[in-house]
Design a protein around this motif. Structure first.
Motif, mmCIF file in Angstrom:
data_model
loop_
_atom_site.group_PDB
_atom_site.id
_atom_site.type_symbol
_atom_site.label_atom_id
_atom_site.label_comp_id
_atom_site.label_asym_id
_atom_site.label_seq_id
_atom_site.Cartn_x
_atom_site.Cartn_y
_atom_site.Cartn_z
ATOM 1 N N ALA A 293 42.500 -9.958 -12.647
ATOM 2 C CA ALA A 293 41.535 -11.026 -12.920
ATOM 3 C C ALA A 293 41.309 -11.918 -11.699
ATOM 4 C CB ALA A 293 42.011 -11.855 -14.105
ATOM 5 N N THR A 294 42.360 -12.154 -10.915
ATOM 6 C CA THR A 294 42.220 -13.027 -9.741
ATOM 7 C C THR A 294 41.268 -12.420 -8.716
ATOM 8 O OG1 THR A 294 44.226 -11.995 -8.827
ATOM 9 C CG2 THR A 294 44.484 -14.096 -9.979
ATOM 10 N N LEU A 295 41.299 -11.115 -8.569
ATOM 11 C CA LEU A 295 40.401 -10.451 -7.632
ATOM 12 C C LEU A 295 38.972 -10.471 -8.158
ATOM 13 C CD1 LEU A 295 40.261 -8.907 -4.942
ATOM 14 C CD2 LEU A 295 40.598 -6.790 -6.218
ATOM 15 N N ARG A 296 38.813 -10.270 -9.474
ATOM 16 C CA ARG A 296 37.479 -10.357 -10.095
ATOM 17 C C ARG A 296 36.865 -11.736 -9.850
ATOM 18 N NH1 ARG A 296 35.697 -7.354 -14.505
ATOM 19 N NH2 ARG A 296 35.020 -9.302 -15.491
ATOM 20 N N GLU A 297 37.671 -12.763 -10.055
ATOM 21 C CA GLU A 297 37.179 -14.129 -9.877
ATOM 22 C C GLU A 297 36.810 -14.407 -8.425
ATOM 23 O OE1 GLU A 297 40.358 -16.448 -11.341
ATOM 24 O OE2 GLU A 297 40.065 -15.862 -13.452
ATOM 25 N N ALA A 298 37.584 -13.866 -7.495
ATOM 26 C CA ALA A 298 37.294 -14.084 -6.078
ATOM 27 C C ALA A 298 35.972 -13.428 -5.686
ATOM 28 C CB ALA A 298 38.435 -13.536 -5.222
ATOM 29 N N VAL A 299 35.743 -12.202 -6.185
ATOM 30 C CA VAL A 299 34.477 -11.521 -5.911
ATOM 31 C C VAL A 299 33.320 -12.281 -6.536
ATOM 32 C CG1 VAL A 299 33.148 -9.423 -6.351
ATOM 33 C CG2 VAL A 299 35.532 -9.250 -5.643
ATOM 34 N N GLN A 300 33.510 -12.754 -7.770
ATOM 35 C CA GLN A 300 32.466 -13.489 -8.469
ATOM 36 C C GLN A 300 32.084 -14.761 -7.712
ATOM 37 O OE1 GLN A 300 33.338 -14.235 -12.597
ATOM 38 N NE2 GLN A 300 31.625 -15.651 -12.859
ATOM 39 N N LYS A 301 33.069 -15.504 -7.229
ATOM 40 C CA LYS A 301 32.794 -16.741 -6.498
ATOM 41 C C LYS A 301 32.025 -16.469 -5.212
ATOM 42 C CE LYS A 301 36.714 -19.466 -8.218
ATOM 43 N NZ LYS A 301 38.002 -20.128 -7.841
ATOM 44 N N MET A 302 32.381 -15.397 -4.512
ATOM 45 C CA MET A 302 31.687 -15.074 -3.271
ATOM 46 C C MET A 302 30.239 -14.664 -3.540
ATOM 47 S SD MET A 302 34.608 -13.094 -1.011
ATOM 48 C CE MET A 302 33.682 -13.254 0.514
ATOM 49 N N LEU A 303 30.017 -13.918 -4.617
ATOM 50 C CA LEU A 303 28.653 -13.518 -4.979
ATOM 51 C C LEU A 303 27.822 -14.726 -5.405
ATOM 52 C CD1 LEU A 303 29.397 -10.207 -6.925
ATOM 53 C CD2 LEU A 303 28.274 -10.413 -4.706
ATOM 54 N N GLU A 304 28.454 -15.630 -6.156
ATOM 55 C CA GLU A 304 27.735 -16.846 -6.580
ATOM 56 C C GLU A 304 27.385 -17.715 -5.376
ATOM 57 O OE1 GLU A 304 30.445 -18.521 -9.349
ATOM 58 O OE2 GLU A 304 29.741 -17.305 -11.039
ATOM 59 N N SER A 305 28.289 -17.821 -4.417
ATOM 60 C CA SER A 305 28.031 -18.629 -3.232
ATOM 61 C C SER A 305 26.898 -18.025 -2.411
ATOM 62 C CB SER A 305 29.299 -18.745 -2.384
ATOM 63 O OG SER A 305 30.313 -19.410 -3.085
ATOM 64 N N ALA A 306 26.904 -16.682 -2.315
ATOM 65 C CA ALA A 306 25.836 -16.010 -1.566
ATOM 66 C C ALA A 306 24.494 -16.207 -2.262
ATOM 67 C CB ALA A 306 26.152 -14.521 -1.431
ATOM 68 N N LEU A 307 24.481 -16.062 -3.602
ATOM 69 C CA LEU A 307 23.244 -16.202 -4.362
ATOM 70 C C LEU A 307 22.692 -17.625 -4.250
ATOM 71 C CD1 LEU A 307 21.168 -14.988 -6.292
ATOM 72 C CD2 LEU A 307 22.702 -15.614 -8.192
ATOM 73 N N ALA A 308 23.589 -18.623 -4.208
ATOM 74 C CA ALA A 308 23.162 -20.017 -4.175
ATOM 75 C C ALA A 308 22.339 -20.326 -2.929
ATOM 76 C CB ALA A 308 24.386 -20.936 -4.231
ATOM 77 N N GLN A 309 22.555 -19.581 -1.861
ATOM 78 C CA GLN A 309 21.803 -19.827 -0.638
ATOM 79 C C GLN A 309 20.345 -19.353 -0.759
ATOM 80 O OE1 GLN A 309 23.773 -19.463 3.189
ATOM 81 N NE2 GLN A 309 25.459 -18.409 2.163
ATOM 82 N N TYR A 310 20.053 -18.532 -1.755
ATOM 83 C CA TYR A 310 18.690 -18.019 -1.917
ATOM 84 C C TYR A 310 17.948 -18.695 -3.084
ATOM 85 C CZ TYR A 310 20.329 -14.396 1.254
ATOM 86 O OH TYR A 310 20.834 -13.738 2.340
ATOM 87 N N ILE A 311 18.630 -19.584 -3.769
ATOM 88 C CA ILE A 311 18.001 -20.321 -4.867
ATOM 89 C C ILE A 311 17.550 -21.683 -4.382
ATOM 90 C CG2 ILE A 311 18.355 -21.332 -7.143
ATOM 91 C CD1 ILE A 311 20.456 -19.199 -7.694
ATOM 92 N N THR A 312 16.275 -21.962 -4.511
ATOM 93 C CA THR A 312 15.745 -23.248 -4.030
ATOM 94 C C THR A 312 15.335 -24.124 -5.205
ATOM 95 O OG1 THR A 312 13.541 -22.256 -3.865
ATOM 96 C CG2 THR A 312 14.917 -22.229 -1.904
#
Length: 312
Positions: A293-312
């Motif tokens: 679960a810790t690895l799943r959460e780490a991947v999820q956070k990185m994907l969310e952070s990347a996505l946030a840069q493209y949401i205006t």
């Protein structure tokens, strides 16, 4: 002829190969000087033979007509590394080594120039290496001395001074690292040599770790980063991505296989997730972390952070 017979007279070479004495001498010189074949003249037997080594065995085999993939990769990698060394400590020795490699490449069915033109190595993400730091680190590693280094932590942007006992140099993914005992952390750490801003060799002898202990510590988990605890990552790849990943080895102890729906699972041990995270993310939506679960959460956070840069 040299392999199948104990001694071969010159007349046998000339008659069976239908060549002149001058051609025979040229070929003999090529075999000896360019391909390093240990051919010697036996005066008592009146012919040429392979030299007898210290074990009583006759040397040696001619190269085959073609190299396999690992051999050609090794030869071209050595050639590439020599070409990129520049005027360092080995400057006076590089040219003869390159000549020997070129002769070895050209000893197959194709000319060395043809192989160099038609087969290329493309190093990926190679970082610029400060020559002075590398020389100091390499010297201390071989002389078994401690090092005081100023190292840049790329995650924080901070520079830290450490005293280390270097154990070995490692060329990994086109970059150089030094595996060392960190006296501050009292544990084994891997340092990128290109991130070492300053290195000073000390007179104190380095702490010596056994090769077995070093191997167990550094190779039990995934990637370049070591650690004490081991977790197992279970990844699931789509059938499409499985066509690539199923032929890859991520770790010597990995477990893998196909599921009934065509998906491909891969289980690998890791201690530090940093490199594993980057390798997971490069597969995008075609891979899913099943556990832990810790690895799943780490991947999820990185994907969310990347996505946030493209949401205006």
């Amino acid at each position: 002829m040299l392999h199948s017979r104990r001694v071969v007279p010159v007349s046998s070479f000339l008659n069976e190969l239908e060549i002149s004495l001058a051609t025979f001498k040229r070929d003999l010189e090529y075999l000896r000087d360019r391909m390093n074949m240990p051919i010697e003249w036996d005066r008592n037997a009146g012919g040429y033979r392979y030299a007898i080594d210290h074990s009583g065995a006759r040397s040696s085999a001619l190269p085959g007509l073609w190299f396999n993939s690992s051999e050609i990769h090794a030869l071209l990698t050595m050639q590439h590394l020599l070409a990129s060394l520049g005027n360092g400590l080995l400057g006076n020795h590089i040219a003869p080594l390159q000549t020997r490699l070129k002769a070895l490449l050209g000893s197959a069915e194709y000319r060395a120039e043809e192989i160099e033109t038609r087969i290329k190595l493309a190093p990926a993400n190679r970082r610029i290496l400060p020559l002075h730091s590398f020389e100091t680190v390499a010297t201390a590693t071989l002389q078994r001395k401690q090092l005081q280094i100023t190292h840049l932590n790329r995650q924080t942007g901070q520079e830290y001074t450490r005293t280390i006992s270097p154990q070995q140099l490692l060329y990994y993914r086109d970059n150089w690292y030094v595996d060392a005992w960190c006296h501050l952390r009292e544990d084994v750490r891997s340092f990128s040599i290109d991130a070492i801003r300053c290195a000073r060799m000390m007179e104190v002898s380095a702490i010596e770790l056994s090769q077995q202990d070093l191997k167990e510590h550094l190779e039990k988990g995934y990637g370049i980063f070591s650690g004490s605890g081991i977790n197992w990552a279970r990844l699931r790849f789509t059938p499409e991505r499985a066509r690539w990943v199923s032929t890859e080895q991520w770790h010597p102890e990995q477990r893998s296989g196909f599921e009934k729906d065509g998906n491909y699972f891969l289980e690998i041990p890791y201690s530090d997730p940093r490199e594993l995270l980057m390798d997971i993310l490069r597969h995008g939506p075609e891979v899913k972390v099943i556990a832990p679960a810790t690895l799943r959460e780490a991947v999820q956070k990185m994907l969310e952070s990347a996505l946030a840069q493209y949401i205006t």
